[in-house]
Structure formats: structure tokens, C-alpha cells
Write a protein that holds these residues in place. Sequence first.
Motif, short mmCIF file in Angstrom:
data_model
loop_
_atom_site.label_atom_id
_atom_site.label_comp_id
_atom_site.label_asym_id
_atom_site.label_seq_id
_atom_site.Cartn_x
_atom_site.Cartn_y
_atom_site.Cartn_z
N UNK A 254 -18.93 -47.54 9.30
CA UNK A 254 -19.32 -46.28 9.95
C UNK A 254 -18.72 -46.19 11.36
N UNK A 255 -18.71 -47.29 12.08
CA UNK A 255 -18.12 -47.30 13.43
C UNK A 255 -16.61 -47.08 13.35
N UNK A 256 -15.95 -47.68 12.36
CA UNK A 256 -14.50 -47.50 12.21
C UNK A 256 -14.16 -46.05 11.88
N UNK A 257 -14.95 -45.43 11.01
CA UNK A 257 -14.69 -44.02 10.65
C UNK A 257 -14.90 -43.13 11.87
N UNK A 258 -15.98 -43.37 12.64
CA UNK A 258 -16.22 -42.58 13.84
C UNK A 258 -15.11 -42.76 14.86
N UNK A 259 -14.68 -44.01 15.05
CA UNK A 259 -13.61 -44.28 16.03
C UNK A 259 -12.30 -43.65 15.57
N UNK A 260 -11.99 -43.69 14.28
CA UNK A 260 -10.76 -43.11 13.77
C UNK A 260 -10.77 -41.59 13.94
N UNK A 261 -11.93 -40.95 13.73
CA UNK A 261 -12.00 -39.50 13.87
C UNK A 261 -11.85 -39.07 15.33
N UNK A 262 -12.24 -39.91 16.27
CA UNK A 262 -12.08 -39.61 17.70
C UNK A 262 -10.72 -40.01 18.22
N UNK B 269 -9.83 -43.21 18.63
CA UNK B 269 -9.95 -44.50 19.31
C UNK B 269 -9.41 -45.61 18.41
N UNK B 270 -9.35 -46.81 18.99
CA UNK B 270 -8.94 -47.98 18.21
C UNK B 270 -10.02 -48.28 17.17
N UNK B 271 -9.64 -48.26 15.92
CA UNK B 271 -10.63 -48.46 14.86
C UNK B 271 -10.35 -49.70 14.04
N UNK B 272 -9.14 -50.24 14.14
CA UNK B 272 -8.81 -51.41 13.32
C UNK B 272 -9.36 -52.68 13.92
N UNK B 273 -9.07 -52.91 15.22
CA UNK B 273 -9.44 -54.21 15.77
C UNK B 273 -10.94 -54.46 15.83
N UNK B 274 -11.69 -53.79 16.62
CA UNK B 274 -13.08 -54.27 16.64
C UNK B 274 -13.84 -53.98 15.35
N UNK B 275 -13.98 -52.73 14.91
CA UNK B 275 -14.88 -52.51 13.78
C UNK B 275 -14.33 -52.97 12.43
N UNK B 276 -13.08 -52.69 12.15
CA UNK B 276 -12.53 -53.03 10.84
C UNK B 276 -12.41 -54.54 10.66
N UNK B 277 -12.04 -55.25 11.71
CA UNK B 277 -11.93 -56.71 11.61
C UNK B 277 -13.31 -57.34 11.43
N UNK B 278 -14.29 -56.86 12.16
CA UNK B 278 -15.65 -57.38 12.01
C UNK B 278 -16.17 -57.09 10.60
N UNK B 279 -15.92 -55.88 10.12
CA UNK B 279 -16.33 -55.54 8.75
C UNK B 279 -15.64 -56.40 7.71
N UNK B 280 -14.35 -56.65 7.92
CA UNK B 280 -13.62 -57.52 6.97
C UNK B 280 -14.13 -58.95 6.99
N UNK B 281 -14.45 -59.46 8.18
CA UNK B 281 -14.99 -60.82 8.27
C UNK B 281 -16.36 -60.89 7.60
N UNK B 282 -17.17 -59.86 7.78
CA UNK B 282 -18.48 -59.83 7.13
C UNK B 282 -18.35 -59.71 5.61
N UNK B 283 -17.38 -58.94 5.17
CA UNK B 283 -17.14 -58.81 3.72
C UNK B 283 -16.69 -60.15 3.13
N UNK B 284 -15.83 -60.86 3.85
CA UNK B 284 -15.40 -62.18 3.37
C UNK B 284 -16.58 -63.16 3.33
N UNK B 285 -17.42 -63.10 4.36
CA UNK B 285 -18.61 -63.95 4.37
C UNK B 285 -19.57 -63.62 3.25
N UNK B 286 -19.75 -62.33 2.98
CA UNK B 286 -20.61 -61.92 1.88
C UNK B 286 -20.05 -62.37 0.54
N UNK B 287 -18.75 -62.22 0.36
CA UNK B 287 -18.13 -62.67 -0.89
C UNK B 287 -18.29 -64.18 -1.06
#
Length: 127
Positions: A85-93, A95-113
Motif C-alpha cells: 500500500x505504501x509503494x502504491x501511494x508513493x508511486x502515485x505521488x 516518490x521513490x517507491x522501490x527502495x523503502x517500501x518495495x524492498x521491505x515488502x519483498x523481504x517480508x514476502x521472502x520471510x513469509x515463504x
Amino acid sequence: MRKAPSGDDEPLDGDIGPAAGAATRTAPGTAAAPAVSEAAEAAQALRRFDAEREERRRATNAVAGRIAVAVAALFLAFLIYDSAATAVRAHSRGDAWIYPPAVVGGACAAGLAALLTWGWRRRRLGM
């Protein structure tokens, strides 16, 4: 009313089972059962009690482990949702959306998997 004990160890009124001296008297042709000392019986009862307590402890720990894995999985799923949700909001504004939110989401997805794979394998192996 009970009678006074007699010298021949006969059962009293209301007694259940053989008299105290009856264990030494056996019928002809039958062998007497080996006497088990009270200490051996107490030790066996303690071992049985310890085994039952260990089984209950293992069952309790298994349930607690499943609950901990479920809570961790829910927490990681929430972090993935929040990061997306943060990445989508940042992308629509713009702002930088890949580094902070997308990377954190990807790390959490890897941890969940990894958590779900570990839990699935552990359950499949019967641990």
C-alpha cells in the motif's frame, strides 16, 4: 462393626481381597507370584508419571509452536500488505517507491515463504 484381628489373619467383615497372610499360601501346583517391593512400585509409578508429564509438555509445546508460527505469518502478511500500500501511494505521488517500501515488502514476502515452507516440512515430517 469390625472384629478384633485374630492370629490366623482371616479377613475381617467388610474387607475386600485376601487377608495379609494369604499371599504366602498358594494352592497346590501353582507358583507364587514374585513379590514386587514397594520401592520398585514407587519407582515405576514415578517413571510413568514423568513419561506422562513429558508427553503433556511436548503436546503443549507443539500447540504453542503452531500458535507462534501463525502469529508470525500474520504479522509478515500485514507487513507485506502495508509495504504494498505504501509503494502504491508513493508511486502515485511520484516518490521513490522501490527502495523503502518495495524492498521491505519483498523481504517480508521472502520471510513469509521461508516460514511457511519450514512449517509445512516440519508438519509433513511429523515433528
